[in-house]
Design a protein around this motif. Structure first.
Motif, PDB file in Angstrom:
ATOM      1  N   ILE A   1       1.150   1.235   7.834  1.00  0.00           N
ATOM      2  CA  ILE A   1       0.805  -0.136   8.221  1.00  0.00           C
ATOM      3  C   ILE A   1       0.009  -0.755   7.077  1.00  0.00           C
ATOM      4  O   ILE A   1      -1.002  -0.200   6.637  1.00  0.00           O
ATOM      5  N   PHE A   2       0.468  -1.902   6.617  1.00  0.00           N
ATOM      6  CA  PHE A   2      -0.163  -2.592   5.490  1.00  0.00           C
ATOM      7  C   PHE A   2      -0.527  -4.027   5.875  1.00  0.00           C
ATOM      8  O   PHE A   2      -0.059  -4.547   6.881  1.00  0.00           O
ATOM      9  N   GLY A   3      -1.331  -4.647   5.029  1.00  0.00           N
ATOM     10  CA  GLY A   3      -1.679  -6.053   5.219  1.00  0.00           C
ATOM     11  C   GLY A   3      -2.372  -6.325   6.536  1.00  0.00           C
ATOM     12  O   GLY A   3      -2.106  -7.322   7.194  1.00  0.00           O
ATOM     13  N   ASN A   4      -3.272  -5.413   6.932  1.00  0.00           N
ATOM     14  CA  ASN A   4      -3.994  -5.548   8.194  1.00  0.00           C
ATOM     15  C   ASN A   4      -3.066  -5.735   9.386  1.00  0.00           C
ATOM     16  O   ASN A   4      -3.315  -6.540  10.274  1.00  0.00           O
TER      17      ASN A   4
ATOM     18  N   ARG B   1      -4.610  -3.260   2.472  1.00  0.00           N
ATOM     19  CA  ARG B   1      -3.795  -3.415   1.260  1.00  0.00           C
ATOM     20  C   ARG B   1      -2.346  -3.718   1.654  1.00  0.00           C
ATOM     21  O   ARG B   1      -1.897  -3.344   2.723  1.00  0.00           O
ATOM     22  N   VAL B   2      -1.663  -4.363   0.748  1.00  0.00           N
ATOM     23  CA  VAL B   2      -0.243  -4.633   0.930  1.00  0.00           C
ATOM     24  C   VAL B   2       0.535  -3.549   0.182  1.00  0.00           C
ATOM     25  O   VAL B   2      -0.040  -2.810  -0.619  1.00  0.00           O
TER      26      VAL B   2
ATOM     27  N   TYR C   1       4.616 -10.352  -0.497  1.00  0.00           N
ATOM     28  CA  TYR C   1       5.860 -10.097   0.218  1.00  0.00           C
ATOM     29  C   TYR C   1       6.345  -8.714  -0.185  1.00  0.00           C
ATOM     30  O   TYR C   1       6.785  -8.501  -1.321  1.00  0.00           O
ATOM     31  N   ARG C   2       6.188  -7.771   0.728  1.00  0.00           N
ATOM     32  CA  ARG C   2       6.527  -6.374   0.501  1.00  0.00           C
ATOM     33  C   ARG C   2       5.880  -5.868  -0.779  1.00  0.00           C
ATOM     34  O   ARG C   2       4.683  -5.672  -0.812  1.00  0.00           O
ATOM     35  N   GLU C   3       6.622  -5.676  -1.837  1.00  0.00           N
ATOM     36  CA  GLU C   3       6.026  -5.128  -3.048  1.00  0.00           C
ATOM     37  C   GLU C   3       5.863  -6.182  -4.140  1.00  0.00           C
ATOM     38  O   GLU C   3       5.637  -5.846  -5.302  1.00  0.00           O
ATOM     39  N   ASP C   4       5.950  -7.431  -3.752  1.00  0.00           N
ATOM     40  CA  ASP C   4       5.741  -8.515  -4.706  1.00  0.00           C
ATOM     41  C   ASP C   4       4.447  -9.243  -4.395  1.00  0.00           C
ATOM     42  O   ASP C   4       4.118  -9.461  -3.230  1.00  0.00           O
ATOM     43  N   THR C   5       3.739  -9.607  -5.450  1.00  0.00           N
ATOM     44  CA  THR C   5       2.505 -10.371  -5.310  1.00  0.00           C
ATOM     45  C   THR C   5       2.655 -11.656  -6.103  1.00  0.00           C
ATOM     46  O   THR C   5       3.081 -11.639  -7.256  1.00  0.00           O
ATOM     47  N   TYR C   6       2.297 -12.745  -5.457  1.00  0.00           N
ATOM     48  CA  TYR C   6       2.348 -14.056  -6.079  1.00  0.00           C
ATOM     49  C   TYR C   6       0.947 -14.658  -6.049  1.00  0.00           C
ATOM     50  O   TYR C   6       0.224 -14.497  -5.068  1.00  0.00           O
ATOM     51  N   VAL C   7       0.577 -15.331  -7.113  1.00  0.00           N
ATOM     52  CA  VAL C   7      -0.705 -16.020  -7.141  1.00  0.00           C
ATOM     53  C   VAL C   7      -0.419 -17.509  -7.112  1.00  0.00           C
ATOM     54  O   VAL C   7       0.222 -18.057  -8.016  1.00  0.00           O
TER      55      VAL C   7
ATOM     56  N   CYS D   1       2.490  -3.282  -2.402  1.00  0.00           N
ATOM     57  CA  CYS D   1       2.380  -3.166  -3.860  1.00  0.00           C
ATOM     58  C   CYS D   1       1.000  -2.670  -4.284  1.00  0.00           C
ATOM     59  O   CYS D   1       0.872  -1.984  -5.287  1.00  0.00           O
ATOM     60  N   ALA D   2      -0.019  -2.991  -3.509  1.00  0.00           N
ATOM     61  CA  ALA D   2      -1.375  -2.552  -3.835  1.00  0.00           C
ATOM     62  C   ALA D   2      -1.644  -1.131  -3.360  1.00  0.00           C
ATOM     63  O   ALA D   2      -2.572  -0.481  -3.828  1.00  0.00           O
ATOM     64  N   ALA D   3      -0.839  -0.656  -2.428  1.00  0.00           N
ATOM     65  CA  ALA D   3      -1.013   0.705  -1.920  1.00  0.00           C
ATOM     66  C   ALA D   3      -0.189   1.721  -2.702  1.00  0.00           C
ATOM     67  O   ALA D   3      -0.412   2.921  -2.585  1.00  0.00           O
ATOM     68  N   ARG D   4       0.750   1.260  -3.503  1.00  0.00           N
ATOM     69  CA  ARG D   4       1.610   2.180  -4.242  1.00  0.00           C
ATOM     70  C   ARG D   4       0.783   3.110  -5.128  1.00  0.00           C
ATOM     71  O   ARG D   4       1.062   4.301  -5.212  1.00  0.00           O
ATOM     72  N   CYS D   5      -0.275   2.595  -5.777  1.00  0.00           N
ATOM     73  CA  CYS D   5      -1.087   3.447  -6.652  1.00  0.00           C
ATOM     74  C   CYS D   5      -1.832   4.518  -5.854  1.00  0.00           C
ATOM     75  O   CYS D   5      -2.143   5.579  -6.383  1.00  0.00           O
ATOM     76  N   VAL D   6      -2.088   4.270  -4.576  1.00  0.00           N
ATOM     77  CA  VAL D   6      -2.679   5.284  -3.696  1.00  0.00           C
ATOM     78  C   VAL D   6      -1.594   6.277  -3.291  1.00  0.00           C
ATOM     79  O   VAL D   6      -1.773   7.490  -3.386  1.00  0.00           O
TER      80      VAL D   6
END
Length: 147
Positions: free
Chosen positions: A66-69, A47-48, A111-117, A50-55
């Motif tokens: 460590i995030f994003g593999n 997870r990156v 990018y850090r806590e931002d997600t772009y599609v 922003c996706a790990a914040r809920c955890v």
């Protein structure tokens, strides 16, 4: 000085620490015991941030993780990166080419806590909903600014 002084425990998120998006109370209790006795607890996940914040919000304590593999070592509390691997020009070209050749493939950039599609699909919608990610559309011109 506790029995776990000098020890680091790093856990993966999904289906290791987290089950169906929830950190079981038992896991949280064990982590708290570990940290109260000198240990340091971190996540090591694909997870990156922003996706790990809920955890992370379900945990009583969390150190830089460590995030994003392995692409970023990041502290969610201070929002600081110790190191990060960013897109280079070849990565940007590859994303553009993938979108061109495979229009049905979802492309997300983090990018850090931002997600772009960059290329929205049903799968990107499912993924962002599961990980409770708020995302922004990303144009080709904006893709270059992420490198």
């Amino acid at each position: 000085m506790g029995i776990f002084s000098g020890c680091l425990l790093a856990a993966d998120a999904d289906e290791t620490l987290v089950t169906n998006g929830v950190v079981p109370q038992r896991n949280n209790e064990k982590i708290k015991f570990f940290v109260e006795n000198g240990g340091v607890f971190s996540l090591a996940t694909g997870r990156v941030p922003c996706a790990a914040r809920c955890v992370a919000e379900q945990l009583d304590t969390l150190s830089t993780s460590i995030f994003g593999n392995g692409c970023i070592a990041y502290n969610l509390d201070t929002r600081e990166a110790l190191f990060e691997y960013l897109l280079d020009s070849d990565d940007v070209k590859a994303a553009k080419k993938a979108k061109e050749l495979f229009s049905g493939v979802g492309i997300q950039c983090f990018y850090r806590e931002d997600t772009y599609v960059f290329n929205r699909t049903d799968r990107t919608d499912e993924h962002t909903a599961y990980e409770k990610i708020v995302w922004k559309p990303l144009s080709e011109a904006e893709l270059h600014s992420l490198k």
